[in-house]
Design an enzyme around this catalytic site. Structure first.
Site, PDB file in Angstrom:
ATOM      1  N   GLY A  15       0.841  -1.192   0.000  1.00  0.00           N
ATOM      2  CA  GLY A  15       0.000   0.000   0.000  1.00  0.00           C
ATOM      3  C   GLY A  15       0.875   1.240   0.000  1.00  0.00           C
ATOM      4  O   GLY A  15       2.034   1.204   0.417  1.00  0.00           O
TER       5      GLY A  15
ATOM      6  N   GLY B  15       0.372  -4.825   1.083  1.00  0.00           N
ATOM      7  CA  GLY B  15      -0.932  -4.707   0.427  1.00  0.00           C
ATOM      8  C   GLY B  15      -1.029  -5.494  -0.866  1.00  0.00           C
ATOM      9  O   GLY B  15      -2.124  -5.882  -1.282  1.00  0.00           O
TER      10      GLY B  15
ATOM     11  N   GLU C  67       6.283  -5.246   7.476  1.00  0.00           N
ATOM     12  CA  GLU C  67       5.684  -4.177   8.286  1.00  0.00           C
ATOM     13  C   GLU C  67       6.382  -3.901   9.608  1.00  0.00           C
ATOM     14  O   GLU C  67       6.384  -2.760  10.077  1.00  0.00           O
ATOM     15  CB  GLU C  67       4.199  -4.492   8.546  1.00  0.00           C
ATOM     16  CG  GLU C  67       3.302  -4.311   7.332  1.00  0.00           C
ATOM     17  CD  GLU C  67       3.309  -5.505   6.395  1.00  0.00           C
ATOM     18  OE1 GLU C  67       2.635  -5.444   5.360  1.00  0.00           O
ATOM     19  OE2 GLU C  67       3.990  -6.502   6.700  1.00  0.00           O
TER      20      GLU C  67
ATOM     21  N   ASP D 157      -0.816  -6.689   8.059  1.00  0.00           N
ATOM     22  CA  ASP D 157      -2.253  -6.409   8.048  1.00  0.00           C
ATOM     23  C   ASP D 157      -2.885  -7.035   6.808  1.00  0.00           C
ATOM     24  O   ASP D 157      -2.501  -8.110   6.406  1.00  0.00           O
ATOM     25  CB  ASP D 157      -2.498  -4.895   8.149  1.00  0.00           C
ATOM     26  CG  ASP D 157      -1.855  -4.117   7.003  1.00  0.00           C
ATOM     27  OD1 ASP D 157      -0.945  -4.645   6.349  1.00  0.00           O
ATOM     28  OD2 ASP D 157      -2.267  -2.966   6.760  1.00  0.00           O
TER      29      ASP D 157
END
Length: 383
Positions: free
Chosen positions: A73, A122, A145, A153
Site C-alpha cells: 500500500g 498490500g 511491516e 495487516d
C-alpha cells in the site's frame, strides 16, 4: 470497457483487458512498483463488485506491470496525512483496503493472480486471499511491516497463521523475503509457472467460459512446474523455526534463537536475530499476538481486529513508531529509526492490549464488512 463511474486516472492505474468471459486487471504504477493508492483500491473494489454480478464475467486475472506485482500500500501518503493531523483519512484508506481484502477472500468467482515479481504488504492482500496464486522464478514475497512500525495487516493474521507450523510467525515478525519456490512450498502460492510460459497460460485462461474452479485449476496445472528449493532456503529450517517461533513471547523467541546460535552459529540464524532486533519492539509484540489470535478466527474477524489495530497505529497514542519507521525507511531513508519504546522489555502487556480494543474516539466506528451470499465452499471455509 465500462467505466463504472471511475475517473480517467483510476482507469489508467488499473486498466482492464476484456476477452470473452475473462477480465484481466493490470496494476499500473510501475515507477512506484504498483503500490496501491486510494484510487486503485477504490477501482479494484468497484470492478470486483461489478464482475461478481455480471454473468458475462467468469474469471478475473490480476497482474502487475513491470518488475512488481505490487510492492504494498502507498503508506507514505498515509503518513503525510498523519503528519498533517488527519489520521482519519489514513483510516479511510485502510477501511477501503480491508473491505477489498474481504471481498477477494470470499469471492464467488475464480481469481488468478500472476505474481511475476515483488509481492509485499498490500500486494499480498489483493492476491493471497484469491483462489489461485501463480508464482514464478521472479517472485519475491515479504510482509515487511515490523520494520516500518506497523504489523502484517490486510488479513495477514489469517493467512500467515495457516502456514505450516510456525512459519507464519517467522515470516510476519522478521519480514524475510521468500522466492517463488518457497511461496509454493508453504502454500502462499498455489502454482509455480516459469515466466517464459506466462503468456501461454494467459492465452489459455482467456478462452475459459466457466467459473468452475476445477477447470481453472486443470488449465494452470498444465503450465505448472514443481521447482527445487534453493540450498539455503529457510524452509529447510522448519525444525528450528517451529522450536523457536512457537514460544509464547517475542523475548522467548529471540532468546531461543540466540541459544541456537551459540550452539551452531550460521548466516541464517544471525540474519533472523538481526531482523528481530532492528524491528519496532511494539510492532513485534502486537504482530505476534495478532497472528496467534488469527489462528482461531475467520478472515472477517481478523480484518475487523486488524482495523482496530491499524487505527491505534495511525492515531499514535500508544506509540508513534509507524511515523518514525516510514520516516527512516521510506522518506529520509537513513534506515535508522528511533523506536519508542526502544526495547522489548519496555513494551508492557497493557500497551499491547490497547491496540486490540475499540477506539475511544468520537465518530470512530468498527469496520463494517459487506454481507456475502451464495459463496463457494472455499469461501465459506474462511468465515
Amino acid at each position: 470497457m465500462a467505466s463504472f463511474g471511475s475517473t480517467r486516472g483510476e482507469e489508467d492505474s488499473v486498466p482492464v483487458q476484456q476477452k470473452l468471459f475473462v477480465r484481466t486487471l493490470t496494476l499500473n504504477r510501475p515507477r512506484q512498483l504498483n503500490a496501491l493508492n486510494f484510487e486503485m483500491i477504490s477501482r479494484l473494489l468497484e470492478l470486483f463488485l461489478a464482475y461478481e454480478k455480471d454473468d458475462n464475467v467468469k474469471l478475473v486475472i490480476v497482474k502487475g506491470k513491470g518488475r512488481a506485482f505490487c510492492a504494498g500500500g502507498d503508506v507514505a501518503a498515509v503518513v503525510r496525512q498523519i503528519n498533517e493531523g488527519n489520521w482519519r483519512l489514513g483510516a479511510h484508506f485502510f477501511q477501503k483496503e480491508f473491505t477489498l481484502n474481504y471481498l477477494l477472500a470470499t469471492y464467488s468467482k475464480p481469481q488468478v493472480s500472476i505474481l511475476n515479481g515483488i509481492v509485499m504488504g498490500g500486494g499480498a492482500g489483493v492476491s493471497i486471499h484469491g483462489r489461485f496464486r501463480v508464482a514464478t522464478e521472479n517472485s519475491v514475497f515479504a510482509m515487511p511491516e515490523t520494520a516500518l512500525g506497523l504489523f502484517p495487516d490486510v488479513g495477514a493474521s489469517y493467512y500467515l497463521s495457516r502456514l505450516p507450523g510456525f512459519f507464519g510467525e517467522y515470516v510476519g515478525l522478521t519480514g524475510t523475503r521468500l522466492d517463488g519456490a518457497e511461496m509454493l512450498a508453504c502454500g502462499l502460492a498455489t502454482h509455480f509457472v516459469p515466466s517464459t510460459r506466462l503468456s501461454l497460460l494467459e492465452e489459455a485462461l482467456c478462452k475459459v467460459d466457466s467459473s468452475d474452479f476445477a477447470i481453472i485449476q486443470a488449465i494452470i496445472d498444465k503450465y505448472s512446474q514443481n521447482p527445487t528449493l534453493k540450498e539455503k532456503s529457510a524452509y529447510y529450517r522448519m525444525d528450528v523455526i517451529d522450536k523457536c517461533f512457537s514460544r509464547r513471547t517475542v523475548e522467548e523467541i529471540l532468546s531461543a534463537l540466540e541459544k541456537e546460535a551459540t550452539n551452531n552459529a550460521d548466516a541464517w540464524l544471525t540474519s533472523t536475530i538481526q531482523a528481530l532486533k532492528k524491528a519496532s519492539p511494539m510492532s513485534l509484540k502486537i504482530s505476534l499476538k495478532s497472528i496467534r489470535e488469527g489462528r482461531l478466527q475467520g478472515v472477517g474477524q481478523c480484518l475487523v481486529r486488524e482495523y482496530r489495530m491499524v487505527c491505534h497505529v495511525l492515531k499514535g497514542e500508544v506509540s508513534k513508531d509507524f511515523r518514525e519507521g516510514c520516516r527512516a525507511i521510506l522518506l529520509d531513508k537513513d534506515k535508522n529509526p528511533k523506536w519508542e519504546p526502544s526495547k522489548l522489555e519496555l513494551v508492557t502487556n497493557h500497551m499491547v492490549e490497547q491496540y486490540f480494543s475499540k477506539l475511544d474516539d468520537e465518530g470512530w466506528e468498527e469496520l463494517e464488512l459487506p454481507a456475502r451470499s451464495n459463496l463457494p465452499v472455499t469461501a465459506i471455509a474462511k468465515l
